[in-house]
Every structure is written in structure tokens, then in C-alpha cells.
Enzyme design. Structure first.
Site, PDB file in Angstrom:
ATOM      1  N   ASP A   1      -4.110  -1.083  -3.093  1.00  0.00           N
ATOM      2  CA  ASP A   1      -3.603  -0.837  -2.100  1.00  0.00           C
ATOM      3  C   ASP A   1      -5.359   0.444  -1.184  1.00  0.00           C
ATOM      4  O   ASP A   1      -5.824   2.107  -1.640  1.00  0.00           O
ATOM      5  CB  ASP A   1      -2.565  -0.654  -1.296  1.00  0.00           C
ATOM      6  CG  ASP A   1      -1.937  -1.812  -1.744  1.00  0.00           C
ATOM      7  OD1 ASP A   1      -2.297  -2.533  -2.028  1.00  0.00           O
ATOM      8  OD2 ASP A   1      -0.795  -2.011  -1.926  1.00  0.00           O
ATOM      9  N   LYS A   2      -4.870   1.026   0.250  1.00  0.00           N
ATOM     10  CA  LYS A   2      -5.748   1.879   1.404  1.00  0.00           C
ATOM     11  C   LYS A   2      -5.082   3.749   0.885  1.00  0.00           C
ATOM     12  O   LYS A   2      -5.909   4.157  -0.124  1.00  0.00           O
ATOM     13  CB  LYS A   2      -5.202   1.709   2.618  1.00  0.00           C
ATOM     14  CG  LYS A   2      -5.975   2.933   3.657  1.00  0.00           C
ATOM     15  CD  LYS A   2      -5.793   2.506   4.108  1.00  0.00           C
ATOM     16  CE  LYS A   2      -6.611   4.073   5.371  1.00  0.00           C
ATOM     17  NZ  LYS A   2      -5.141   4.350   7.118  1.00  0.00           N
TER      18      LYS A   2
END
Length: 305
Positions: free
Chosen positions: A139-140
Site C-alpha cells: 500500500d501507499k
């Protein structure tokens, strides 16, 4: 390129905050995207701009203008990369927190893929076209190690290792609460949350998912754990830890509002191991947690004294 869209909604009864109401009505849009549209003045309530916190009333007429999105960029961008390892087949990157892995509608550029395209012209093409070299994602706001395929043979080998669970992926996480056990295994199927499409959840009939965890340290109200992934479902660690009552600290999607201050969830891909696609040699890499993670651990350790 997505063309402009107008949505018209007439409220039949009072339903609460404007952003929450629109998230329920417009299930194709994430709540963050809806909040962006409100901030940018693309949402009118009775022909007037209102804030996300506006309380919707019966009879309100809401117009949502969804402008055309910027096209996805596969342009090379000179963005610094922490290259941990590289050979003729693979690249191992230590991704910083805050960097998106590949272009998407909400993040058309400034991604890891854009940076990789500047670094090398040798990246295995993907079926989707917009994620060359990418065989798995984090994820970011998750930091840590990713393996990148430079050619079709390497992509096939790395994907096969993921499918047959022969690679090694270990994460460090700070979670809410303390444990009575020192380790455990979570086996619970994961699918899109039927009540909130931007979230994943443990859902009967979802995809098989297994996470092994080990408790490393405990602090007042929090614990440091390591998680070894047996499968790799979207948001797997975040969903599984919430499921057993220990959501990740700082997680804006699955965690409580009262949590540790940071730049999103405290989750770091610490160890990555796999077989080199050509030689079959076992490669294993590790990287320490980012500064904000380490500083937070230092503060938590002081609370134990």
C-alpha cells in the site's frame, strides 16, 4: 480518459454528513475522492457549495460534477529510488512510505513505476499495461521491500513463487492492544466489504488468506509484531489484525481514530526472500523501518520504564 460525469441526487430523508451520504449513494467513488470533489467545489447542495461536514436534510438536491480524470502516465520520472539489489532479471526496491506503486485513476503519476522507467528500460510488460515490472504490491503508506521483474521469464518465475508460496515476506507492524499469546495464525477469507466498497473485510466465501504473526514487544496499549504472509490478499495484514481485535496503529481505513500519530499505518515490509529466476539461488534481503516508525518505537519503549 474518463469523461466528465454529473450525478443528481434528491434526498428523501435526513441521512447525516454530506461526504458520508455521497459515499453511500455513489459506491463507485471512494470517500477520499468524494471529499476531494467537495473541496474542489464540484458538489452543490441546493445550488450552493457546502463542506463535507454539512448535515444533509430531506428535500436537499445534490449535484456532483465528476470532471474528467488526468490520463495515466507511463512517463519516466527522475525520482530517487533506494535500490537494494539488481541483476539481469530482478530489482529489489525499498519503497518509501507515501509512494504509490503504480499509476491509477487517483494517482496518475509520481509512482514507483514512473521512477523505475527512469532507472531502466528493462521492465517486464504487464497484462494491464500500466504496471510494468510489478509482480506484487504494498500500500501507499506501507514502506519496505518489493521485487521487480525485468523480463518475461523473471515475471513468470516470481509470479509462480508467489502462487506456490515459496517466497518469503515478513512485515513489522505496531498494533493496538496487548496479547496473551506469543504467536498465532489467522486463517480467514478476505473479499471486498459489501457495506463499504473501498474496504476489504473477512467475508464468508472470500479468497483464502493466511497470516502468521509473532509478538516481539509489548507497550502500554500497543504491541510490536512481525507478520509472515502465506498468501497476499489486498490489505491482508490490516484486515486480519483488525479481525482479531488488534488493528494497526495509524491505519486511517481500518483503525480507530485515537491512535499513534504518523503518516498512515505503521507497517513495514522488512524481509523479502525469493529464488533468483535464472540461477535458482535463494536471495534474501532486509531493511530497517523508516525513521518515523523507529522514533515511535523509542517513545513507546520509554512508556515501559
Amino acid at each position: 480518459m474518463k469523461m466528465p460525469t454529473n450525478h443528481e441526487i434528491v434526498i428523501s430523508d435526513q441521512k447525516g454528513r454530506l461526504d458520508k451520504v455521497l459515499a453511500q449513494e455513489l459506491t463507485d467513488l471512494s470517500r477520499s475522492r468524494i471529499q476531494e470533489l467537495i473541496t474542489e467545489g464540484n458538489v452543490l447542495v441546493n445550488e450552493k457549495s457546502e463542506k463535507s461536514s454539512y448535515k444533509v436534510n430531506a428535500g436537499d438536491k445534490i449535484i456532483v460534477h465528476e470532471p474528467k480524470l488526468k490520463p495515466l502516465s507511463l512517463e519516466a520520472e527522475n525520482i530517487p529510488l533506494d535500490i537494494v539489489y539488481e541483476d539481469q532479471d530482478v530489482i529489489v526496491v525499498n519503497k518509501p512510505q507515501g509512494m504509490v506503486v503504480h499509476p491509477s485513476a487517483g494517482h496518475p503519476d509520481h509512482t514507483l513505476v514512473n521512477a523505475l522507467l527512469f532507472h531502466t528500460k528493462e521492465l517486464a510488460q504487464s497484462p494491464e499495461g500500466f504496471r510494468p515490472g510489478i509482480v506484487h504490491r504494498i500500500d501507499k503508506d506501507t514502506s519496505g521491500l518489493l521485487m521487480i521483474a525485468k523480463n518475461p521469464k523473471a515475471r513468470a518465475s516470481l509470479e509462480d513463487q508467489l502462487a506456490h508460496k515459496t517466497n518469503k515476506r515478513v512485515y513489522l507492524a505496531i498494533v493496538h492492544g496487548n496479547f496473551t499469546e506469543s504467536n498465532g495464525t489467522i486463517t480467514a477469507p478476505i473479499a471486498r466489504n459489501p457495506q463499504d466498497r473501498k474496504k476489504m473485510a473477512v467475508v464468508e466465501g472470500g479468497k483464502y488468506a493466511v497470516t502468521h504473526f509473532k509478538v516481539l514487544e509489548q507497550f502500554p496499549g500497543y504491541s510490536l509484531i512481525s507478520c509472515r504472509l502465506e498468501t497476499g490478499r489486498t490489505h491482508q495484514i490490516r484486515v486480519h489484525m483488525k479481525y482479531i481485535g488488534h488493528p494497526l496503529a495509524g491505519d486511517p481505513l481500518y483503525g480507530p481514530k485515537k491512535t499513534l500519530k504518523g503518516n498512515g499505518q505503521f507497517l513495514h515490509a522488512e524481509i523479502l526472500g525469493f529464488k533468483q529466476p535464472t540461477t535458482g539461488k535463494l536471495l534474501e534481503f532486509s531493511r530497517p523501518v523508516p525513521k518515523i516508525f523507529e522514533d515511535t518505537l523509542t517513545k513507546l519503549r520509554r512508556l515501559k520504564k
